[in-house]
Enzyme design. Structure first.
Site, PDB file in Angstrom:
ATOM      1  N   ASP A  69      32.165  32.718  70.559  1.00 11.34           N
ATOM      2  CA  ASP A  69      31.205  33.405  69.689  1.00 11.34           C
ATOM      3  C   ASP A  69      30.618  32.544  68.564  1.00 11.34           C
ATOM      4  O   ASP A  69      31.368  31.819  67.894  1.00 11.34           O
ATOM      5  CB  ASP A  69      31.883  34.566  68.966  1.00 11.34           C
ATOM      6  CG  ASP A  69      32.751  35.413  69.861  1.00 11.34           C
ATOM      7  OD1 ASP A  69      32.734  35.241  71.081  1.00 11.34           O
ATOM      8  OD2 ASP A  69      33.476  36.267  69.310  1.00 11.34           O
TER       9      ASP A  69
ATOM     10  N   TRP B  82      39.750  28.993  76.415  1.00 17.64           N
ATOM     11  CA  TRP B  82      39.958  29.811  75.229  1.00 17.64           C
ATOM     12  C   TRP B  82      41.413  29.683  74.767  1.00 17.64           C
ATOM     13  O   TRP B  82      42.331  29.666  75.592  1.00 17.64           O
ATOM     14  CB  TRP B  82      39.634  31.280  75.556  1.00 17.64           C
ATOM     15  CG  TRP B  82      39.644  32.161  74.344  1.00 17.64           C
ATOM     16  CD1 TRP B  82      38.605  32.428  73.515  1.00 17.64           C
ATOM     17  CD2 TRP B  82      40.769  32.876  73.823  1.00 17.64           C
ATOM     18  NE1 TRP B  82      39.010  33.252  72.509  1.00 17.64           N
ATOM     19  CE2 TRP B  82      40.329  33.559  72.659  1.00 17.64           C
ATOM     20  CE3 TRP B  82      42.099  33.010  74.217  1.00 17.64           C
ATOM     21  CZ2 TRP B  82      41.172  34.366  71.898  1.00 17.64           C
ATOM     22  CZ3 TRP B  82      42.943  33.802  73.452  1.00 17.64           C
ATOM     23  CH2 TRP B  82      42.474  34.481  72.308  1.00 17.64           C
TER      24      TRP B  82
HETATM   25  N1  DQQ Z   1      35.907  36.772  70.664  1.00 16.79           N
HETATM   26  C1  DQQ Z   1      35.648  38.155  70.926  1.00 16.79           C
HETATM   27  C2  DQQ Z   1      35.821  38.794  69.577  1.00 16.79           C
HETATM   28  C3  DQQ Z   1      36.953  38.038  69.010  1.00 16.79           C
HETATM   29  C4  DQQ Z   1      36.699  36.649  69.488  1.00 16.79           C
HETATM   30  C5  DQQ Z   1      34.302  38.350  71.514  1.00 16.79           C
HETATM   31  C6  DQQ Z   1      37.950  35.904  69.806  1.00 16.79           C
HETATM   32  O1  DQQ Z   1      36.066  40.158  69.607  1.00 16.79           O
HETATM   33  O2  DQQ Z   1      36.983  38.089  67.606  1.00 16.79           O
HETATM   34  O3  DQQ Z   1      33.968  37.340  72.438  1.00 16.79           O
HETATM   35  O4  DQQ Z   1      37.658  34.563  70.181  1.00 16.79           O
END
Ligand code: DQQ
Length: 487
Positions: A43, A67
């Site tokens: 994000d 991730w």
């Molecule tokens: N990515 C999600 C969010 C969270 C973040 C959305 C975690 O809800 O905060 O892609 O990397």
């Protein structure tokens, strides 16, 4: 600038040049979309214009192209297009955020000091939202260069008592005359996704008010991630990420309640996610989104990078009251060699070859006959074995990547949606291709895809009228420049 800061910047710049040199032979790595020097990005976080610079933060795993161990990366720009890496802004190294510093926002407090609001995740064990995900703050005392987490953290330790929520993360903060507001992405079990609204006088003590708005589980998902809320064109807009996409509500906001009257996907394909906006000088509302990969995790790990930022998109309200987007005007600075066509009558079956390439922009304006099918083919191999198609047929816009790549690790699909205006209106179409990224804008709507052609000769570009006819008022295509120092 202090000698220490100058030395750090020089190191980061050298690291970027090294990285782009190392990746230069990778045919899929974009050249004019922002991405970190390597490894994982998801994000966009806390975009803000402050102290004369655009700041873009992002969810980042600095150690692998997957991730995990989520940090806040940071980059800055003078022109919204060319970027310099700054040091990591936030690392997950405290008891209350050891499992990740998740998405949030950045703003200036009442003294003008830059503040980040983010979600601290202490552990990934347990149910999201009830496993002590918390909302926390960090402040900068040196012009957004370094960030100090507040000793008062967390400022909100968990979801409201007694509410059965599906999650609790991704704060969005703004100022109102009678105090600060924060919404936190959530969902109410048995009802639907929602944004929980809080109020504060000092940013430290927060009082829960009620949901700003609750969606319908079936249509709007059970959990709203990354809520973003702002005024636009006399209305308010709430963006939420849900069901794998970003949803935009347009409506009225008064008395701490938001009543949506229009809704729609911000982008027609599931590749654009977690969009986050900010106000640029001149009052423009600019949106960034994470462009996810559409190839397997092994391919991402092997590439050594994953995730790309969209181009900055300027948002507006269209004449039908829905949300529209187009590339920010600054992106035009990347246009180089141009080819131009004007006033061409395209009969059924006509085609127009354009200069080939994998980093190009095409912009056209055309009056299209009823029932006509206009197709822009990109990344086409000479025999057509690989080809990505942008199709406008009546009021439908689609991108078809089902034949984009011979590589079985690459996802192929068709994404589509409806244009806001009747076919009688001239069509304004822009396609921005940057190796594995394709962003298409048509009359305010957009659709973004990822494509990974396997053949080195899949560079062909042409316009075809497959059905009916069209009057092409003008068509320009440009080769696009890289945003990184030439290597
Ligand atoms: N990515 C999600 C969010 C969270 C973040 C959305 C975690 O809800 O905060 O892609 O990397």
């Amino acid at each position: 600038m202090s000698p220490d800061r100058a030395a750090t910047l020089a190191d980061l710049q050298a690291r970027r040049v090294d990285a782009e040199r190392r990746f230069a032979a990778d045919p899929h790595r974009p050249r004019y979309h922002f991405l970190p020097p390597g490894n994982w990005m998801n994000d966009p976080n806390g975009p803000i214009f402050a102290e004369g610079l655009y700041h873009l933060f992002y969810q980042h795993n600095p150690a692998a192209a997957r991730w995990g161990d989520i940090h806040w990366g940071q980059a800055v720009s003078e022109d919204l297009v060319h970027w310099s890496d700054w040091p990591i802004a936030l690392a997950p190294r405290d008891e209350i955020d050891r499992a990740g510093v998740y998405t949030g926002c950045a703003f200036l407090d009442d003294e003008g000091a830059p503040v980040i609001a983010y979600t601290g995740v202490p552990t990934r064990e347990g149910k999201p939202g009830v496993r002590s995900d918390n909302q926390s703050l960090a402040r900068s005392d040196d012009g957004l260069w370094s960030w100090r987490k507040l000793p008062e953290n967390p400022v909100i330790a968990g979801p409201p008592e007694g509410l059965d929520v599906t999650g609790f993360r991704d704060p969005c903060v703004w100022r109102e005359p009678d105090g600060w507001r924060m919404i936190v992405g959530s969902g109410i079990a048995g009802e639907g996704g929602c944004a929980l609204l809080y109020r504060s006088d000092d940013l430290l003590a927060w009082e829960y008010l009620h949901p700003l708005c609750v969606g319908d589980a079936e249509r709007h998902g059970t959990m709203w991630e990354c809520p973003d809320f702002f005024a636009l064109g006399g209305r308010h807009v709430l963006l939420v990420s849900t069901l794998g996409r970003q949803l935009g509500f347009v409506g009225h906001y008064h008395g701490n309640r938001f009543e949506p009257s229009r809704e729609g996907w911000v982008d027609f394909a599931p590749c654009f996610y977690a969009g986050k906006s900010f106000e640029a000088p001149g009052g423009r509302r600019i949106l960034w989104g994470w462009l996810r990969e559409a190839r397997g995790s092994d391919a991402q790990l092997a590439a050594g990078w994953s995730g790309v930022m969209s181009l900055p998109r300027e948002l507006s309200l269209l004449t039908d009251g829905t949300l529209g987007a187009e590339p920010a005007v600054e992106v035009q600075a990347l246009r180089r060699e141009r080819t131009e066509h004007t006033d061409i009558v395209l009969h059924p079956g006509a085609s127009l070859n354009l200069p080939p390439g994998d980093c190009v922009e095409v912009a056209l304006e055309a009056s299209v006959d009823d029932g006509a099918r206009l197709v822009l083919e990109l990344r086409r191999s000479p025999d057509g074995e690989e080809c990505t198609r942008v199709v406008v047929e009546g009021a439908a816009l689609s991108v078809d990547t089902s034949r984009a790549s011979l590589d079985p690790a690459a996802v192929g699909r068709v994404g589509s949606g409806a244009l806001p205006t009747a076919a009688a209106e001239p069509l304004h179409l822009r396609a921005l291709l940057d190796r594995s990224v394709l962003e298409v804008f048509a009359n305010g709507r957009c659709i973004t895809e990822r494509l990974y052609p396997a053949r080195g000769d899949s560079l062909g570009l042409r316009l075809i009228v497959e059905e009916g006819g069209a009057l092409l008022h003008r068509l320009d295509s440009w080769q696009m420049a890289t945003i990184w120092p030439e290597i």
